[in-house]
Design an enzyme around this catalytic site. Structure first.
Site, mmCIF file in Angstrom:
data_model
loop_
_atom_site.group_PDB
_atom_site.id
_atom_site.type_symbol
_atom_site.label_atom_id
_atom_site.label_comp_id
_atom_site.label_asym_id
_atom_site.label_seq_id
_atom_site.Cartn_x
_atom_site.Cartn_y
_atom_site.Cartn_z
ATOM 1 C CE LYS A 1 33.164 37.692 40.569
ATOM 2 N NZ LYS A 1 34.580 37.934 40.230
ATOM 3 C CG ASP B 1 36.705 43.760 39.736
ATOM 4 O OD1 ASP B 1 35.969 43.326 40.634
ATOM 5 O OD2 ASP B 1 37.370 43.028 38.980
ATOM 6 C CD GLN C 1 37.454 36.234 38.500
ATOM 7 O OE1 GLN C 1 36.305 36.642 38.448
ATOM 8 N NE2 GLN C 1 38.140 36.175 39.631
#
Ligand code: NDP
Length: 305
Positions: free
Chosen positions: A55, A122, A99
């Site tokens: 990422k 997200d 995460q």
């Protein structure tokens, strides 16, 4: 029957990233604002480390400001929430990604709910879940894997999915449910299957679009697939691969790829399908968040979501 078309997520992700770069360079030129993303990782989980590294790399490739915060797995919930609050207040950061999974002492729910919805790249915050569920895609942050899955389906079928039967196997909050919401908004007739679904094979065989988000290696076989269907395989499973040597492993999806190739009309490979699209859509969400923060929704990346 001829072999199915392979829908390359790698290729489509490249196209998405080009659109993101274009949108973000226009944003920078016209407003001086550089999209910024902060990725927070707690602990040493090897899979998470790999995701976070890729990422970060992709964000740099897009010309974003990219920051990674690495925290020890003993970090307290209070300290993690304080970091999220500081990123919420940081004007240079438009997207925050923590995460998952998180260690047991930390409530994932609390962390997700602390992220400002407009920085929640997200798309897991309840506000974004609600906006997506009510069809407000211009305000929602759409979760990356579901968004990528939709674009892959459109890559095979074109932009008009209206009236097609879609079956989504899996009902998680991060994949199954949001994919189903997106397909419903595309006017598909959507059924969500899960571990309690009866006669799941026959149900899957009705699907023009079959999305597999289960986490069970190669569960979906020939008999589950309608001839000519479009198969989006979200699953990522590591299995033993003795043919590659002792102790070796390989990645497979939730769909038996060879079976799908012989029956389906189009299929995403694993790896190289949904995976790269997830990262590309994270970049798209970050550019989108930055454009919205600048009051310039016209400078969001142009994607047919
Ligand atoms: P979850 O474990 O949260 O959900 C799995 C779903 O599958 C559940 O709804 C479960 O049903 C259902 N299920 C389990 N067993 C069966 C069965 N035998 N028959 C029918 N349904 C079943 O997984 P996620 O949604 O988080 O992830 C799914 C897969 O996608 C995983 O392989 C994961 O690694 C992968 N993934 C890939 C990403 C990418 O970027 N490509 C991103 C995110 C995930 P029930 O609810 O009844 O228990």
């Amino acid at each position: 029957m001829s072999e199915a078309q392979i829908i390359s997520g790698k290729e489509l992700a490249g196209t998405v990233v080009e659109a993101v770069k274009m949108a973000s360079s226009r944003l920078i030129k016209q407003t001086g604002i550089i999209p910024g993303i902060a990725v927070v990782i707690v602990g040493e989980d090897p899979a998470s480390q790999v995701y976070v590294r890729s990422k970060g790399k992709k964000a740099e490739e897009c010309g974003f400001l990219s920051r990674t915060h690495r925290l020890d797995d003993s970090v307290s919930e209070a300290d993690l929430l304080a970091l999220v609050e500081s990123l919420n207040a940081d004007k240079d950061i438009h997207g925050i990604l923590v995460q998952l999974p998180l260690p047991g002492q930390i409530s994932e729910e609390k962390v997700i709910e602390t992220i400002l919805p407009e920085k929640d790249v997200d798309g897991f915050h309840p506000i974004n879940v609600g906006l997506l569920g009510s069809g407000n895609r211009t305000r929602a942050m759409i979760p990356c894997t579901p968004a990528g899955s939709l674009l892959l389906a459109k890559q095979a079928l074109g932009d008009n999915l209206s009236g097609l039967n879609a079956v989504v196997v899996g009902r998680s909050n991060i994949v199954g449910k949001p994919v189903a919401a997106l397909l419903l908004q595309e006017s598909c007739t959507v059924t969500i299957a899960h571990s309690r679904t009866k006669e799941i094979e026959a149900l899957c065989r009705t699907a023009d679009i079959l999305v597999a988000a289960v986490g069970r290696p190669q569960m979906i076989k020939t008999d589950w697939i309608k001839p000519g269907a479009t198969i989006i395989d979200v699953g990522i499973n590591r299995i033993d691969a003795p043919e590659k040597g002792e102790g070796k492993t390989r990645l497979v999806g939730d769909v038996d790829y060879d079976d799908a190739l012989s029956v389906a009309g189009a299929v995403t490979p694993v790896p190289g399908g949904v995976g790269p699209m997830t990262i590309a859509m994270l970049m798209a969400n970050t550019a989108t968040a930055a454009a919205r923060a600048a009051g310039r929704p016209d400078l969001e990346p142009a994607l047919s979501l």
